[in-house]
Each structure stands twice: as C-alpha cells, then as structure tokens.
Write an enzyme that holds these catalytic residues in place. Structure first.
Site, mmCIF file in Angstrom:
data_model
loop_
_atom_site.group_PDB
_atom_site.id
_atom_site.type_symbol
_atom_site.label_atom_id
_atom_site.label_comp_id
_atom_site.label_asym_id
_atom_site.label_seq_id
_atom_site.Cartn_x
_atom_site.Cartn_y
_atom_site.Cartn_z
ATOM 1 N N HIS A 223 51.974 29.788 31.499
ATOM 2 C CA HIS A 223 51.185 29.880 31.853
ATOM 3 C C HIS A 223 50.221 28.464 32.583
ATOM 4 O O HIS A 223 49.800 27.990 32.290
ATOM 5 C CB HIS A 223 49.904 29.264 29.841
ATOM 6 C CG HIS A 223 50.755 30.270 28.546
ATOM 7 N ND1 HIS A 223 51.594 30.703 28.035
ATOM 8 C CD2 HIS A 223 49.750 31.648 28.651
ATOM 9 C CE1 HIS A 223 51.718 31.529 27.319
ATOM 10 N NE2 HIS A 223 50.600 32.415 27.471
ATOM 11 N N SER A 435 52.980 45.487 76.921
ATOM 12 C CA SER A 435 52.903 45.725 78.723
ATOM 13 C C SER A 435 54.097 46.118 79.053
ATOM 14 O O SER A 435 53.937 47.565 79.799
ATOM 15 C CB SER A 435 53.040 43.923 79.055
ATOM 16 O OG SER A 435 51.536 43.945 78.991
#
Length: 558
Positions: A223, A435
């Site tokens: 919690h 590329s």
C-alpha cells in the site's frame, strides 16, 4: 490530476469487478447480488459440498483476489475500496453465500483492518451455525523483528495450496492446517523505485515521491508503506542480490523452492525478464526448482517495483502448486532448467571478390565519393532544418570508406556486378541506420541485375525499385528518390547522357522544396511550414553527384 483511466471514482471498483468477471476465460464467476454496497465475487460452479475458501481485502492488488477464484483455488473474494478492508457485513454475506456443511476457511493478509473485519465476520458466522476458520498470511520478511509481519504476494501461494486441499475434499481442520503450513513455508520481500498513485488522487500529495531519483526502497509495503532501507542504485543485479540475501536468512539451508516473481504493477515485461535472469543467476539459484511468473499476482496499483516470494517445497506443497486450476490470475509453475542453447552455423554473406582495375570506373567512384565527402557540412546544415542533422555525416561515412577502398585498389573495378555487391556490403556496415541499409539494398539488387545481363541504367533502376519496395518511399515523398529516379530514367533513355541526368536530378531536388509533406524519414514528423522552401538533403546529395559526374565527363571529352 489523476494518473488512471477511469470513468467515475465512485463506481471504479464495481466497474473493475464487472470487467474481471466478463473477461475470465473459464466463465465461472458471478457477482453476488445482495446489496449495492457489498462487493463479493463467487464461483458460479460451486455446490457447497467442499470446504469453501474466502479471501479478499482492499482493491488495487489485481488480479488478487478475484483473479484467484475458480476450481482449485478460491470460492469467493470480498472486495473493499482501494486499499481499504471490506466491511464486516460484506465478509459475512460472502460466508453465508458459499458455505455448506463442510465449512469455510478465511485467508486473510495480516493487516489490522482485514484481521478485525474478517475476524468479526467469522465470529458472527459461527453464531449463525457455520463452521469457520481463519488463517493470516504474514510472509513479508523485510522487517526481521516485526511481531506482525505483513501479508504480501505470498498470499497467492497460500490460496493455491489451500485450494488444492479443499478440492481434494479434505475437512476444514485439515485444510486450515495445510494453509498454515504454506504460510510458515513462505517468505517474501519487495522493492520499488517509485510508489503508487491512488485513483483520483492529487499528485502533489502522493507519498510516491518519497523515494529519491536513482534509489530504490527495500521492504516497501503493497500500500506504499515505507520500507526498511534504501539502495542508491537501479542496477538489477545488485537489487536482486539484496533481496536474495534477506530471503536466505529466513529459509532452511537445504530447502528446495518455488519462487514467485511478482510485478507490483508498474514494471515493464522487459524489466521483469531481466529480474528473472538475475534471480536464476543469484545465490538462490541452486535451491530454486520452479518459477512462477514473472507476472503480476498481487500488485500495488501502478507501483514501480517487484517482489520475490519463496515457498519451501515438500511433497504436499509441490503437488498442490503443480495442480491445474481454473483461475484467470494464476500462472502455472515452470520448472527451472539450464538455459537451452541450440548450436547453429554462422552464416556470413560478406562479398568475397578479387580486386581488379578499370581506370574509367575508378574515376567515377572517386568523383562520387569525393563529392559526398565535401558535402558533409552543407548537407548536415540542410538536414538540421528538416531532420536530425546527420545526412551529410551519414553519406560521408560511406563515401570515405569506399574512397579509401578505391585508392587502395581493393575494389573489383572491372566487374560491375561484383563491384555493386561490394559497395552494398560496405555501406550496410559503415553507414549505419536506415540510410545505410537502403543504399545497400540499392547496390546489392543492382549488382544482381547486372549479373543477369542488365545494362547499367536498367540495373540501377532495378536497385531503386527494390529500395522503394522495402523502404516504403516513392516519387513525391520528398526523399532522394525524387532526384535519383528521374536521373536514372534519363540515363536509361539515352546511355551516357550525363547532361540529361544532371538536369533531371537538379529539377527533382528543386521540386522537393515545394512539397508540403514528407512521407518518409524524420521529415515526415514535421508540418508543411517547417518544410517550406527547404530542399531534401538526400535529393541535394544526388543532384550534386550528377553535377560532378557531368563535369568530369565534360572534362574527359575535352
């Protein structure tokens, strides 16, 4: 500001329950309809002939506890609000709904609210004539001197072991005894680098900011309760080592284990697999017989953390854990084995050719490569306006390599097919990025076409077509294709027409400046105003190369 996808905070838990029930693949869940304030999910296929198992608690720990309902595990789950224990009435109604003469066992995580509310409900049920027993899971070993250890992810293991006992038709006292044995055999510890956010909570008030950047907190509760210590690292190996050292202090020396690798809600699958690797290479590895997960079994909303739960195996516990269930949230055990490795033969497609000389081809290579090297700064500046500013450097890196290869007479200048193959191979290696791969495809395919008897222009156009096919760009997409394709088509129409090719390339490059949208590359993310009046740097590179080839051809003719 909320960090959650939700409709209405008031109906959140009801909505979550509906989603869980409708999505279970076993179609074995139902919502108990007694009161809108009571949120209880039960087995649809339950006949009350065996001991019922009931668990629950605050919501926000999904798939716990609804995800563990089904044959071989829980009979019902009682759902409170987020991190809040369900009411006594809710627990009592769950008991009455599913409990027959065999009785029921409540499996409760060791938190005050759960202990009190489930405990009082148990006493009230007993007064109504029901057989009820209760066990408390206290598997968190982060706080060694804590008289009331918290119940965390190990709770799921207790559900599994107790569920198997109940499914075998054992009496309530025996089921409770086996559940307690599983509790005693289970140790858990968690860690997080960031706490959890509450649905609808104010970010400025969240406790999740307590952990400093670059640190993790050991022993954090599910919690968001504070842990016991911090580590100034996010290194997975060091963190798992710290957890393992704590677990080992609470485990029998020669015990064989099943370990649950639990995601507390906010850790990516990639990270959870990394954590799993660290565990199976840790000091605990020799004791681990089975893995459960990595997966979220008892989460803490979106907490960026995980926990390890180790359960010591005996014949009964092992048999129980391995049994099949019909519960959507459970993950079957995986036997830990040595990493399987399948040997393979390394395949290399590096082009191996014999160097040869051709003065004319050598001059063309020199012209192209020197031009691209000289354009590095210019193309980078141009690309900075429409991309990431590295077009010039990318082309120059490939050009420098080929220029050096050419000067060293290492290229097959007199064999066009082999030459294109070598160029394609080198560009894929030295240019990098998309590329380099695209240009490699262009030259590799062109080389293949030459070997099949195609002329220069046809082969280069074929290479271009392959590059377009794999790259996804075409004419009009504002790329180097807008200059390269018309130039090659001019050469195909008239062999050796460098003047026509240069003119076509120049026009193609110029046209890119007026194109309002780029459909490929980094420029595709820019709006039309950013692109207006700026030539595509790749197209400019092609334009300059063909201009240089025209100049060289003109000088040669003179």
């Amino acid at each position: 500001m909320s960090n959650f996808f939700m409709n209405d905070r008031k109906t959140l838990i009801d909505d979550v329950i509906e989603g869980a029930i409708l999505s279970t693949p076993f179609k074995n869940l139902a919502k108990l309809d007694v009161d809108s304030a009571i949120r209880v999910v039960v087995r649809r296929d339950w006949d009350k002939s065996k001991v019922a198992l009931i668990s629950g608690g605050g919501s926000g720990h999904e798939p716990a506890h609804v995800g563990f309902i089904g044959k071989g595990m829980l009979t019902a789950a009682v759902c409170g609000d987020v991190f809040a224990s369900p009411s006594v009435d809710a627990v009592l109604n769950a008991i009455v709904a599913v409990t027959g003469e065999a009785g029921c066992l409540l499996i409760v995580k060791n938190y005050t609210g759960d202990r009190l509310n489930f405990g009082l409900a148990a006493e009230k049920a007993k007064n109504l004539g029901y057989q009820v027993d209760l066990v408390m899971v206290a598997d968190d070993v982060a706080l060694p001197d804590n008289k009331q250890p918290r119940g965390i992810a190990g709770t799921a293991l207790v559900h599994k072991v107790a569920g198997y006992a109940a499914e075998q038709g054992k009496a309530l006292a025996e089921v409770a005894k086996i559940a307690q044995q599983a509790i005693d055999a289970t140790s858990s510890i968690g860690v997080a680098m960031h706490g959890c956010n509450l649905p609808g909570g104010d970010d400025d008030e969240e406790e999740s900011d307590r952990i400093a950047p670059g640190q993790v907190e050991l022993g954090l509760g599910i919690h968001g309760e504070p842990g016991i210590s911090t580590l100034k690292t996010h290194n997975s190996e060091k963190i798992v080592k710290a957890l393992v050292e704590t677990l080992q202090q609470n485990l029998k020396k020669n015990a064989k284990l099943a370990v649950l690798i639990n995601n507390l809600g906010g850790v990516s699958p990639l990270e959870m697999n990394q954590i799993t690797k660290e565990l199976v290479h840790s000091e605990l590895a020799g004791a681990v017989r089975y893995l459960i997960g990595p997966a979220a079994l008892v989460s803490a909303l979106d907490m960026k953390g995980f926990s390890l739960s180790a359960i010591e195996l005996n014949e009964g516990i092992e048999e129980a854990l391995l049994s099949e269930v019909e519960a959507a949230g459970w993950h079957p055990l995986v036997k830990l084995e040595k990493l399987p490795v399948q040997k393979g033969k390394k395949i290399s497609q590096k082009v191996k050719v014999k160097a040869s000389t051709n003065e004319e081809v050598s001059k063309i290579i020199t012209t192209i490569t020197e031009t691209l090297v000289s354009l590095e700064s210019e193309l980078n500046k141009l690309d900075a306006k429409v991309g990431d500013g590295d077009t010039g450097s990318t082309f120059a890196s490939g050009a420098k390599d080929l220029l050096e290869q050419n000067k060293g007479k290492k290229l097959p200048q007199d064999d066009l097919s082999s030459l294109f193959g070598v160029v394609g191979d080198r560009l894929a290696t030295v240019m990098g990025g998309s590329s380099g791969v695209l240009m490699s495809i262009f030259f590799t395919a062109a080389g293949q076409k030459v070997s099949e008897g195609g002329n220069l222009a046809q082969s280069l156009l074929f290479g271009l077509e392959r590059m377009k096919h794999y790259g996804g760009a075409d004419l009009g997409d504002r790329t180097l294709i807008d200059a390269l394709q018309p130039a090659l088509e001019a050469l195909d129409k008239k062999a050796g027409d460098y003047k026509g090719a240069a003119k076509a390339a120049a026009k193609g490059a110029k046209d890119t400046a007026s194109m309002k949208k780029a459909n490929a590359g980094r420029s595709s993310y820019l709006n039309s105003e950013s692109l207006k009046g700026v030539k595509d740097p790749g197209a400019v590179a092609v334009e300059k190369v063909f201009a240089a080839l025209l100049e060289q051809n003109t000088v040669t003719k003179k």
